[in-house]
Design a protein around this motif. Structure first.
Motif, PDB file in Angstrom:
ATOM      1  N   GLU A 299       0.812  -1.223   0.000  1.00 44.44           N
ATOM      2  CA  GLU A 299       0.000   0.000   0.000  1.00 44.44           C
ATOM      3  C   GLU A 299       0.841   1.267   0.000  1.00 44.44           C
ATOM      4  O   GLU A 299       0.299   2.363   0.084  1.00 44.44           O
ATOM      5  N   ASP A 300       2.160   1.148  -0.122  1.00 42.75           N
ATOM      6  CA  ASP A 300       2.992   2.333  -0.312  1.00 42.75           C
ATOM      7  C   ASP A 300       2.729   2.934  -1.694  1.00 42.75           C
ATOM      8  O   ASP A 300       2.371   2.235  -2.648  1.00 42.75           O
ATOM      9  N   PHE A 301       2.932   4.236  -1.789  1.00 40.25           N
ATOM     10  CA  PHE A 301       2.998   4.937  -3.071  1.00 40.25           C
ATOM     11  C   PHE A 301       4.400   5.543  -3.104  1.00 40.25           C
ATOM     12  O   PHE A 301       4.661   6.581  -2.502  1.00 40.25           O
ATOM     13  N   ALA A 302       5.316   4.838  -3.783  1.00 38.32           N
ATOM     14  CA  ALA A 302       6.715   5.242  -3.812  1.00 38.32           C
ATOM     15  C   ALA A 302       7.019   5.982  -5.109  1.00 38.32           C
ATOM     16  O   ALA A 302       6.751   5.477  -6.194  1.00 38.32           O
TER      17      ALA A 302
ATOM     18  N   LYS B 173      -5.039   4.774  -2.445  1.00 38.04           N
ATOM     19  CA  LYS B 173      -5.708   5.007  -1.166  1.00 38.04           C
ATOM     20  C   LYS B 173      -7.013   4.229  -1.018  1.00 38.04           C
ATOM     21  O   LYS B 173      -7.336   3.764   0.081  1.00 38.04           O
ATOM     22  N   THR B 174      -7.750   4.094  -2.107  1.00 37.83           N
ATOM     23  CA  THR B 174      -9.048   3.416  -2.049  1.00 37.83           C
ATOM     24  C   THR B 174      -8.941   1.940  -2.383  1.00 37.83           C
ATOM     25  O   THR B 174      -9.490   1.088  -1.678  1.00 37.83           O
ATOM     26  N   ASN B 175      -8.206   1.626  -3.455  1.00 39.79           N
ATOM     27  CA  ASN B 175      -8.094   0.237  -3.897  1.00 39.79           C
ATOM     28  C   ASN B 175      -6.909  -0.492  -3.252  1.00 39.79           C
ATOM     29  O   ASN B 175      -6.716  -1.680  -3.473  1.00 39.79           O
ATOM     30  N   LYS B 176      -6.104   0.254  -2.492  1.00 38.96           N
ATOM     31  CA  LYS B 176      -4.981  -0.322  -1.751  1.00 38.96           C
ATOM     32  C   LYS B 176      -3.925  -0.949  -2.666  1.00 38.96           C
ATOM     33  O   LYS B 176      -3.273  -1.938  -2.307  1.00 38.96           O
ATOM     34  N   VAL B 177      -3.750  -0.389  -3.848  1.00 40.02           N
ATOM     35  CA  VAL B 177      -2.743  -0.872  -4.788  1.00 40.02           C
ATOM     36  C   VAL B 177      -1.401  -0.228  -4.443  1.00 40.02           C
ATOM     37  O   VAL B 177      -1.306   0.987  -4.268  1.00 40.02           O
ATOM     38  N   THR B 178      -0.363  -1.039  -4.353  1.00 41.21           N
ATOM     39  CA  THR B 178       0.987  -0.517  -4.150  1.00 41.21           C
ATOM     40  C   THR B 178       1.481   0.059  -5.482  1.00 41.21           C
ATOM     41  O   THR B 178       1.398  -0.596  -6.513  1.00 41.21           O
ATOM     42  N   ILE B 179       2.005   1.270  -5.443  1.00 47.39           N
ATOM     43  CA  ILE B 179       2.445   1.936  -6.670  1.00 47.39           C
ATOM     44  C   ILE B 179       3.898   2.366  -6.536  1.00 47.39           C
ATOM     45  O   ILE B 179       4.302   2.929  -5.519  1.00 47.39           O
TER      46      ILE B 179
ATOM     47  N   ASP C   5      10.256  14.464 -13.017  1.00 48.04           N
ATOM     48  CA  ASP C   5       9.540  15.710 -12.765  1.00 48.04           C
ATOM     49  C   ASP C   5       9.320  15.903 -11.259  1.00 48.04           C
ATOM     50  O   ASP C   5       8.548  15.171 -10.633  1.00 48.04           O
ATOM     51  N   ASP C   6       9.975  16.902 -10.690  1.00 44.04           N
ATOM     52  CA  ASP C   6       9.889  17.074  -9.232  1.00 44.04           C
ATOM     53  C   ASP C   6       8.546  17.615  -8.759  1.00 44.04           C
ATOM     54  O   ASP C   6       8.300  17.693  -7.556  1.00 44.04           O
ATOM     55  N   THR C   7       7.646  17.967  -9.687  1.00 50.34           N
ATOM     56  CA  THR C   7       6.312  18.411  -9.266  1.00 50.34           C
ATOM     57  C   THR C   7       5.495  17.259  -8.689  1.00 50.34           C
ATOM     58  O   THR C   7       4.476  17.483  -8.040  1.00 50.34           O
ATOM     59  N   PHE C   8       5.936  16.009  -8.914  1.00 51.95           N
ATOM     60  CA  PHE C   8       5.208  14.848  -8.410  1.00 51.95           C
ATOM     61  C   PHE C   8       5.775  14.324  -7.094  1.00 51.95           C
ATOM     62  O   PHE C   8       5.349  13.293  -6.608  1.00 51.95           O
ATOM     63  N   ALA C   9       6.730  15.049  -6.534  1.00 54.23           N
ATOM     64  CA  ALA C   9       7.419  14.563  -5.335  1.00 54.23           C
ATOM     65  C   ALA C   9       6.482  14.319  -4.162  1.00 54.23           C
ATOM     66  O   ALA C   9       6.728  13.431  -3.335  1.00 54.23           O
ATOM     67  N   ASN C  10       5.402  15.072  -4.072  1.00 55.24           N
ATOM     68  CA  ASN C  10       4.510  14.973  -2.915  1.00 55.24           C
ATOM     69  C   ASN C  10       3.302  14.069  -3.132  1.00 55.24           C
ATOM     70  O   ASN C  10       2.445  13.979  -2.259  1.00 55.24           O
ATOM     71  N   PHE C  11       3.229  13.403  -4.287  1.00 52.58           N
ATOM     72  CA  PHE C  11       2.072  12.549  -4.535  1.00 52.58           C
ATOM     73  C   PHE C  11       2.119  11.267  -3.711  1.00 52.58           C
ATOM     74  O   PHE C  11       1.086  10.743  -3.318  1.00 52.58           O
ATOM     75  N   GLY C  12       3.285  10.730  -3.472  1.00 52.63           N
ATOM     76  CA  GLY C  12       3.386   9.483  -2.743  1.00 52.63           C
ATOM     77  C   GLY C  12       3.662   9.684  -1.263  1.00 52.63           C
ATOM     78  O   GLY C  12       3.833  10.808  -0.786  1.00 52.63           O
ATOM     79  N   ASN C  13       3.695   8.586  -0.537  1.00 53.27           N
ATOM     80  CA  ASN C  13       4.075   8.640   0.874  1.00 53.27           C
ATOM     81  C   ASN C  13       5.551   8.313   1.063  1.00 53.27           C
ATOM     82  O   ASN C  13       6.076   8.431   2.167  1.00 53.27           O
ATOM     83  N   ARG C  14       6.218   7.887  -0.031  1.00 52.39           N
ATOM     84  CA  ARG C  14       7.646   7.608   0.001  1.00 52.39           C
ATOM     85  C   ARG C  14       8.297   8.298  -1.191  1.00 52.39           C
ATOM     86  O   ARG C  14       7.770   8.250  -2.307  1.00 52.39           O
ATOM     87  N   LEU C  15       9.444   8.906  -0.974  1.00 55.28           N
ATOM     88  CA  LEU C  15      10.162   9.587  -2.044  1.00 55.28           C
ATOM     89  C   LEU C  15      11.612   9.145  -2.041  1.00 55.28           C
ATOM     90  O   LEU C  15      12.325   9.294  -1.042  1.00 55.28           O
ATOM     91  N   PHE C  16      12.030   8.578  -3.184  1.00 60.05           N
ATOM     92  CA  PHE C  16      13.412   8.158  -3.366  1.00 60.05           C
ATOM     93  C   PHE C  16      14.030   8.977  -4.491  1.00 60.05           C
ATOM     94  O   PHE C  16      13.359   9.310  -5.466  1.00 60.05           O
TER      95      PHE C  16
END
Length: 227
Positions: free
Chosen positions: A35-38, A194-200, A206-217
């Protein structure tokens, strides 16, 4: 308690350039839970594409260890790896990679060729529900050339989801989209997570997407850091 899905430990990757050995990944270690969004960020040539090829079982030739759901598959046969990948990994690419001579329905069904769901009596219902949830049910019998870029990416997402994978790996998934379709696709990823609990796992420069996930590498010259 977190449920670990992916664990890389001290993974390095080399390529031969003529007679020279070039290191692309340098002692990479990371863990990704269910369920992480990395989000994995890095410029072109940083090693991020090589990293996701390893995570997606497209590349088995590396140093170090990779445990998936607590088990190593590094020494398994190609058939075992192919089955594992088809059952657990859904891929989404920047250029969609749709078959232009196939309809939307036929494109989405491609992963089913390698699964045991082709005889599933609920398959047609599941496929229709999936297309409906992505807003493209009315395009079911259309061809990719008849769709907008955003609609084509939704077809690619449906294809990635049809086997109910453990992980979605999205490689620059909005790179070919305009700003409006980019926003819609990113909101769709958030819903899937968040709803379907799919790990992504999403790779982007593109650094504009840095805050979309709960993990940033971030990957730089083959070195991975979590921010």
């Amino acid at each position: 308690m977190k449920d670990n899905l992916i664990k890389l430990d001290d993974v390095s990757k080399y390529y031969l350039a003529g007679k020279q050995k070039v290191q692309i990944l340098k002692h990479v270690s990371l863990e990704i839970d269910k369920e992480d969004f990395a989000v994995i960020m890095g410029h072109s040539g940083s090693g991020k594409s090589t990293l996701i090829n390893i995570l997606g079982f497209l590349d088995q030739k590396y140093e170090g260890t990779y445990d998936f759901a607590g088990k190593s598959y590094q020494k398994q046969s190609d058939n075992v790896i192919s089955e594992l990948r088809n059952r657990n990994i859904g891929f989404i690419f920047q250029n969609f990679k749709l078959m232009h001579n196939l309809t939307v329905k036929e494109n989405v069904e491609i992963p089913l060729i390698y699964s045991n769901r082709d005889s599933d009596q609920n398959l047609e219902k599941d496929l229709n529900q999936l297309l409906d949830s992505l807003g493209i049910l009315d395009k079911k019998d259309s061809y990719p050339s008849e769709l907008s870029g955003g609609q084509q990416q939704r077809v690619a997402i449906a294809r990635a989801l049809i086997n109910h994978p453990s992980i979605i790996i999205a490689d620059e998934p909005t790179g070919a989209l305009d700003s409006q379709n980019t926003q819609e696709v990113m909101e769709l990823f958030e819903t899937l997570n968040k709803t379907n609990k799919v790990t992504i796992i999403m790779v982007t420069h593109d650094d504009t997407f840095a805050n979309f996930g709960n993990r940033l590498f971030k990957v730089n010259d083959g070195v991975l850091h979590e921010s």
